[in-house]
Enzyme design. Sequence first.
Site, mmCIF file in Angstrom:
data_model
loop_
_atom_site.group_PDB
_atom_site.id
_atom_site.type_symbol
_atom_site.label_atom_id
_atom_site.label_comp_id
_atom_site.label_asym_id
_atom_site.label_seq_id
_atom_site.Cartn_x
_atom_site.Cartn_y
_atom_site.Cartn_z
ATOM 1 N N ASP A 68 -10.683 -7.830 0.189
ATOM 2 C CA ASP A 68 -9.592 -7.102 0.840
ATOM 3 C C ASP A 68 -9.428 -7.707 2.219
ATOM 4 O O ASP A 68 -8.699 -8.689 2.375
ATOM 5 C CB ASP A 68 -9.976 -5.611 0.848
ATOM 6 C CG ASP A 68 -8.935 -4.708 1.480
ATOM 7 O OD1 ASP A 68 -8.125 -5.212 2.276
ATOM 8 O OD2 ASP A 68 -8.935 -3.501 1.192
ATOM 9 N N ASP B 238 -5.820 -7.634 7.219
ATOM 10 C CA ASP B 238 -5.779 -6.667 6.113
ATOM 11 C C ASP B 238 -4.422 -6.670 5.450
ATOM 12 O O ASP B 238 -3.495 -6.069 5.970
ATOM 13 C CB ASP B 238 -6.103 -5.280 6.680
ATOM 14 C CG ASP B 238 -6.110 -4.218 5.610
ATOM 15 O OD1 ASP B 238 -5.975 -4.530 4.426
ATOM 16 O OD2 ASP B 238 -6.255 -3.037 5.993
ATOM 17 N N HIS C 42 -5.556 -6.585 -2.589
ATOM 18 C CA HIS C 42 -4.233 -5.971 -2.511
ATOM 19 C C HIS C 42 -3.307 -6.823 -1.661
ATOM 20 O O HIS C 42 -3.760 -7.703 -0.917
ATOM 21 C CB HIS C 42 -4.303 -4.527 -2.040
ATOM 22 C CG HIS C 42 -4.578 -4.322 -0.581
ATOM 23 N ND1 HIS C 42 -3.581 -4.181 0.339
ATOM 24 C CD2 HIS C 42 -5.732 -4.208 0.113
ATOM 25 C CE1 HIS C 42 -4.117 -3.967 1.538
ATOM 26 N NE2 HIS C 42 -5.419 -3.992 1.424
ATOM 27 N N HIS D 255 -4.700 -1.975 11.021
ATOM 28 C CA HIS D 255 -3.507 -1.194 10.622
ATOM 29 C C HIS D 255 -2.472 -1.055 11.728
ATOM 30 O O HIS D 255 -1.726 -0.079 11.759
ATOM 31 C CB HIS D 255 -3.905 0.195 10.094
ATOM 32 C CG HIS D 255 -4.432 0.155 8.691
ATOM 33 N ND1 HIS D 255 -4.659 1.281 7.951
ATOM 34 C CD2 HIS D 255 -4.762 -0.881 7.890
ATOM 35 C CE1 HIS D 255 -5.124 0.934 6.746
ATOM 36 N NE2 HIS D 255 -5.196 -0.365 6.693
ATOM 37 N N GLU E 288 -2.132 -0.353 -2.448
ATOM 38 C CA GLU E 288 -3.525 0.016 -2.171
ATOM 39 C C GLU E 288 -3.579 0.935 -0.968
ATOM 40 O O GLU E 288 -4.338 1.894 -0.915
ATOM 41 C CB GLU E 288 -4.358 -1.254 -1.899
ATOM 42 C CG GLU E 288 -5.852 -0.993 -1.713
ATOM 43 C CD GLU E 288 -6.297 -0.833 -0.266
ATOM 44 O OE1 GLU E 288 -7.497 -0.691 -0.029
ATOM 45 O OE2 GLU E 288 -5.442 -0.846 0.637
ATOM 46 N N GLU E 289 -2.751 0.603 0.027
ATOM 47 C CA GLU E 289 -2.836 1.323 1.303
ATOM 48 C C GLU E 289 -2.531 2.815 1.172
ATOM 49 O O GLU E 289 -3.063 3.618 1.910
ATOM 50 C CB GLU E 289 -1.896 0.678 2.327
ATOM 51 C CG GLU E 289 -2.329 -0.715 2.767
ATOM 52 C CD GLU E 289 -3.570 -0.689 3.651
ATOM 53 O OE1 GLU E 289 -4.115 0.393 3.877
ATOM 54 O OE2 GLU E 289 -3.988 -1.779 4.094
HETATM 55 ZN ZN LIG Z 1 -6.695 -3.665 2.904
#
Ligand SMILES: [Zn+2]
Length: 719
Positions: free
Chosen positions: A447, A381, A370, A534, A418-419
């Site tokens: 990912d 990420d 993603h 994140h 995706e998130e």
């Molecule tokens: Zn990810």
Amino acid sequence: MPSPWATTLTLASLVPLVSACLREFSNLAPRHTHRKPIVRRDEPEAWPPVLTKHETILANSFDNNSIDDWANYYGHQVKLAGLGKEAAEWTRDRWAESGFDSKLVEYHVYLSYPVHQSLAVTFANDTTADVTIQEEGLPEDDVTNRKDSIPTFHGYSASGNVSAEYVYVGRGTGADFERLVDLGVDLEGKIALIRYGSIFRGLKVKNAQDHGMIGAIIFTDPADDGNITVAKGYEAYPDGPARHPDSVQKGSVLFLSTYPGDPTTPGYASKEGVPRADTSKVTPKIPSLPISFRAAEPLLAALDGHGLTPSEVNRTIWKGALDAEYRTGPAPGVTLSLKNVMEGKITPIWNVIGVINGTNPDETLVIGNHRDTWMIGGTGDPNSGSAILVELTRAFKKLIDSGWKPRRNIVLASWDAEEYGLVGSVEWVEEHVDWLKDTAIAYVNIDVAVSGPRPGFAATPELHEIGASLLKKVVYPNFGGFNRSLYDAWQDASGGNIEVLGSGSDFTAFLHNGIGSIDLGAGQGPGDPIWHYHSNYDTYHWMATFGDPGFHVHSAIGQYLSLLVFHLLDDEVIPFNVADYATELRAYLEDVAETIANADADVDLAELEAAVAVFGEEAEKLEALRKSATKLGHKNKNLVRRLNEAYRDFQRGFVSQGGLPNREFYKHVVTAPGLDTGYAAVTFPGITEGVQYGNISIANEWVSRTAKGILAAAAVLRV
Ligand SMILES: [Zn+2]
Ligand SMILES: *[C@@H]1O[C@H](CO)[C@@H](O)[C@H](O)[C@H]1NC(C)=O
Ligand SMILES: *[C@@H]1O[C@H](CO)[C@@H](O)[C@H](O)[C@H]1NC(C)=O
Ligand SMILES: *[C@@H]1O[C@H](CO)[C@@H](O)[C@H](O)[C@H]1NC(C)=O
Ligand SMILES: *[C@@H]1O[C@H](CO)[C@@H](O)[C@H](O)[C@H]1NC(C)=O
Ligand SMILES: *[C@@H]1O[C@H](CO)[C@@H](O)[C@H](O)[C@H]1NC(C)=O
Ligand SMILES: *[C@@H]1O[C@H](CO)[C@@H](O)[C@H](O)[C@H]1NC(C)=O
Ligand SMILES: *[C@@H]1O[C@H](CO)[C@@H](O)[C@H](O)[C@H]1NC(C)=O
Ligand SMILES: *[C@@H]1O[C@H](CO)[C@@H](O)[C@H](O)[C@H]1NC(C)=O
């Protein structure tokens, strides 16, 4: 299912493995791993590894300097779902330069964006203080200071302004809430203060909502950082490897275990103008916000002296590392005021799809990563994976320029959204499901390719052998001060364990349509620098300084990915081993028998045992045929074709029985994300969860359905 805290103790030494991205990177997540770890082989491997001509071209093409360039590019773009068209176009252009027929594929999906978020606390002395929810900008790290930074919020959270006393509910699992209810803690009308970890965050909010709570605050606790904390003498980012105290974990609060994808289009693609369903089955009704540990500390401390202590609640991981008693509360007059205003809308997102057709149009390999992020950075990420994919296209261009032609179709995907809940990949699979079921041999997911130095992978069992063996062909330069194979690094990190795929990244829609999948990357383990999952601090600067200085882990993972993709595309017989699938099925059978025995449930497994035995026999026969095909130098083209059809198609049998009860999206009879875990896998989910949730008639029905699915797969193996 083991309780998360018990799992913590047993898996503490086994940490890192793959970190899929919706999934929190935490050693505290309950995990289901391969029952029989792949044992390190003692015979000396060739060193340095001997590569074929084609493998050499691919491996030599990975350059840490150009990967660094791509990571630097992605690390400075706004890529929040639906806002990242520029990075999508850039990705398309890079892939096209390497000869992939690349285009943007648009869907119109439901997303929600932050409008106003704030939090205030009122203490017992009647003073009210704002709780800081934003992350401090750092002079050393350019992207943390940008005016266009994305504020702190939870994707798909409910709008609402609520004010109430609050209760600390531990990690907010089903078991935590059961215990609080048993102990008579008053939850109705209160706000939940929840610690991150163990289960998917959306299910924490769901559990709070289901217990009559009116809002949720989820915080990061430094106890989950092991020894790498300021309290234990490490400096915090950007000066050292410990977590920055302001670090906030954003993320989606979709009810992932019910169904992923666009919540308004369950089961069909989100084209413009299609009918839209109500989202209430999968999105929360109560507002929520994530906060940092610095922000959480005074909130926890304000509950000191009120409610039950951790030992009264009887939860060993209830108490974290902040300066507070970690009591449940509530404390009279101590309240939170949570404001969360979101704007929900149907809006375009862009997958990038790049294709090179194979000489055989009937076999397709899909490789996906993603592109969307919660913040401008996202260098772990998922930019580490995105950067590696750009480098992979250049490596394959070199191979094609040398005269090689892919036997099978290559489809590269850069997913959007995706998130929020695997939205881009689910919609694409829903649109192309018939063609995929006809031609897909496997899906390869990358990912979080790099968030630390320790390689790992999760895969459906037929990919275990090829996944492990190709690790031996990659040199991991200067790891721990000397050169060794990626395989040795993997053995040290994982003990040879391969995780079962649950959910948490884009393999989910493929897997649940019967397409075997593998998810790979390198993650953080004990003693490694803390990756700010994140958070706005998951940046290029962090990666270049702490995560992977020199970008050598990126190169090694990229080489591994390219060798895996090459063999899946090029080997005359698809390099699967279905005998490994049978081994795993037998292990899952032991697990479910144990679950049934522990619950003293009246469930008869005879039909399933028989089906697993049939599958085992067919798998052995197929593997014997493969050996004889190889012995004949693959001259028997008819046999090769039939073997490949069996390998490509057998898993479609596992999804032939309709979906799980009340969550039809999840169709695989062997594995699914747990109802109360969201990402960790439950094996034989229909039976296991029937027993766990006390529905024995469901469990018995699913013994039969699971057996039928396994027999359908076995029938495909019979060539
Ligand atoms: Zn990810
Ligand atoms: C009220 O209590 C809070 C939390 O204990 C404390 O930080 C604050 O200084 C107190 N304010 C006053 C005016 O006493
Ligand atoms: C919630 O609070 C925000 C910020 O004060 C305000 O803009 C919004 O109108 C409020 N919403 C409701 C439903 O009261
Ligand atoms: C407390 O936890 C222990 C260990 O998990 C368990 O054996 C015991 O039954 C629990 N006690 C209560 C009152 O739940
Ligand atoms: C690949 O083949 C399909 C038909 O199988 C065709 O529609 C498509 O245009 C081809 N793509 C490329 C890039 O050649
Ligand atoms: C490790 O390998 C690299 C090249 O792959 C080489 O430059 C370096 O000298 C090697 N290091 C050791 C300690 O052997
Ligand atoms: C943390 O440090 C202690 C003391 O050095 C050590 O015994 C322990 O194994 C370490 N824990 C981890 C997870 O590295
Ligand atoms: C790439 O690796 C070389 C050799 O180790 C190193 O000198 C260089 O700094 C690395 N490049 C980047 C961008 O880190
Ligand atoms: C068990 O599942 C069946 C089928 O979904 C449902 O009708 C029944 O109400 C469930 N029973 C319980 C006790 O959950």
